[in-house]
Design an enzyme around this catalytic site. Structure first.
Site, PDB file in Angstrom:
ATOM      1  N   TYR A  45       0.826  -1.200   0.000  1.00  0.00           N
ATOM      2  CA  TYR A  45       0.000   0.000   0.000  1.00  0.00           C
ATOM      3  C   TYR A  45       0.867   1.259   0.000  1.00  0.00           C
ATOM      4  CZ  TYR A  45      -3.454  -3.448   1.607  1.00  0.00           C
ATOM      5  OH  TYR A  45      -4.264  -4.554   1.741  1.00  0.00           O
ATOM      6  N   HIS A 130       0.440 -12.420   1.277  1.00  0.00           N
ATOM      7  CA  HIS A 130      -0.351 -11.466   0.523  1.00  0.00           C
ATOM      8  C   HIS A 130      -0.464 -11.853  -0.954  1.00  0.00           C
ATOM      9  CE1 HIS A 130      -1.211  -6.864  -0.128  1.00  0.00           C
ATOM     10  NE2 HIS A 130      -2.276  -7.621  -0.262  1.00  0.00           N
TER      11      HIS A 130
END
Length: 318
Positions: A45, A130
């Site tokens: 992010y 992830h």
């Protein structure tokens, strides 16, 4: 167990558009005032920006009073230059680093160590693999055992995987000893695919499910032309469905946002609903909508319309 609301921090990493450090800090502060104590982030992010901003916002909070989850699998390497931007990956930040897919044991440890440094924490409560979609062999053979070792060493509390699909998450639930899985966008008012495999398996195995993307990246928050669905422009058919759901919610005196959050929270396997916010107003609204009671008549109408997993059914919550 009643599901809780958690704050997702992709918007704090300048997802799609830039926000200031001050706005990011105030967003976390607003969530805290609303009682939110669980926060999710990732190196992905904003190339670490979300982790740095979250860490700064939590620095003066009592560490025992909140939980933080982050992710491994995308290792950040400096590019040696800040020219260009990261908008190809969805983030309005300088392209100061590149993402390297790395689910090796060494990569997992190095990525987590870098995350802890950015967060300013000595530990995190949960670590997810992830998006290992295209790296399943390495994730199961090397990445997952590395997380098991970190858990046994007490470096992390819980381990799991976070993905935008349910099939591989179901494999993690059935074939490993994960504590939790994060399923984004596959258990919503528009997509109930996780009901077929993941949620029954998690309930059977006692694995916690965190539902991310309850608004499918925007469409269920504010359905209108130009709304996004899974981070791209929403197809017309899905926009029409979302607008019909919004009208149904309005007839029952609630917002579509409240209905979308309540739907995710009601399933007995779900422990947490994860929502991103990019401003204090959005954080306040998410918390207020999450507290809204959705009338049984609304669920009855959705059940008649064929929505699976509606509360009060055998598939849904009670």
């Amino acid at each position: 167990m009643t599901a809780v609301l958690a704050l997702g921090t992709a918007p704090l990493g300048n997802l799609f558009t830039e926000i200031t450090d001050h706005q990011a800090y105030d967003t976390v502060a607003a969530a805290w005032r609303q009682g939110v104590r669980a926060f999710d982030t990732a190196p992905h992010y904003g190339l670490g920006l979300a982790e740095r901003r979250l860490g700064a916002a939590l620095r003066d909070r009592p560490r025992a009073g909140f939980t933080v989850s982050t992710k491994v699998g995308r290792r950040l390497e400096p590019t040696g230059t800040a020219t260009g931007d990261d908008l190809a990956h969805g983030f309005a930040v300088p392209a100061s680093h590149r993402r390297v897919w790395d689910f090796t044991a060494d990569g997992v440890r190095r990525t987590l160590e870098a995350s802890l440094e950015r967060l300013g924490l000595d530990h995190v409560d949960t670590v997810y693999l992830h998006d290992p979609d295209d790296h399943a062999e390495q994730a199961f053979r090397e990445g997952y055992p590395a997380l098991e070792r970190l858990r046994s060493e007490g470096v992390v509390g819980a381990i799991g995987a976070g993905m935008n699909q349910s099939a591989m998450l179901t494999r993690f639930v059935r074939d490993t000893d994960v504590d939790v899985v994060l399923c984004a966008g596959r258990y919503t008012l528009l997509d109930q695919s996780a009901l077929t495999d993941l949620l029954p398996a998690a309930r059977e195995r006692g694995v916690a499910v965190v539902v991310g993307g309850p608004f499918n990246s925007g469409l269920l928050a504010d359905p209108r032309p130009g709304s996004t669905y899974d981070y791209t422009a929403a197809p017309p058919a899905l926009l029409d469905r979302a607008l019909r759901l919004k009208a149904t919610a309005a007839r029952h005196g609630i917002t579509l946002r409240a209905a979308a959050l309540a739907y995710c929270a009601a399933h007995p396997a779900v422990t947490t609903v994860l929502v991103g916010a990019r401003s204090p107003a959005e954080a306040d609204d998410c918390a207020e909508q999450f507290r809204t009671t959705v009338p049984a008549a609304f669920w009855a109408e959705l059940r008649e319309d064929g929505v699976r997993g509606v509360p009060g059914t055998s598939e849904g919550g009670t």
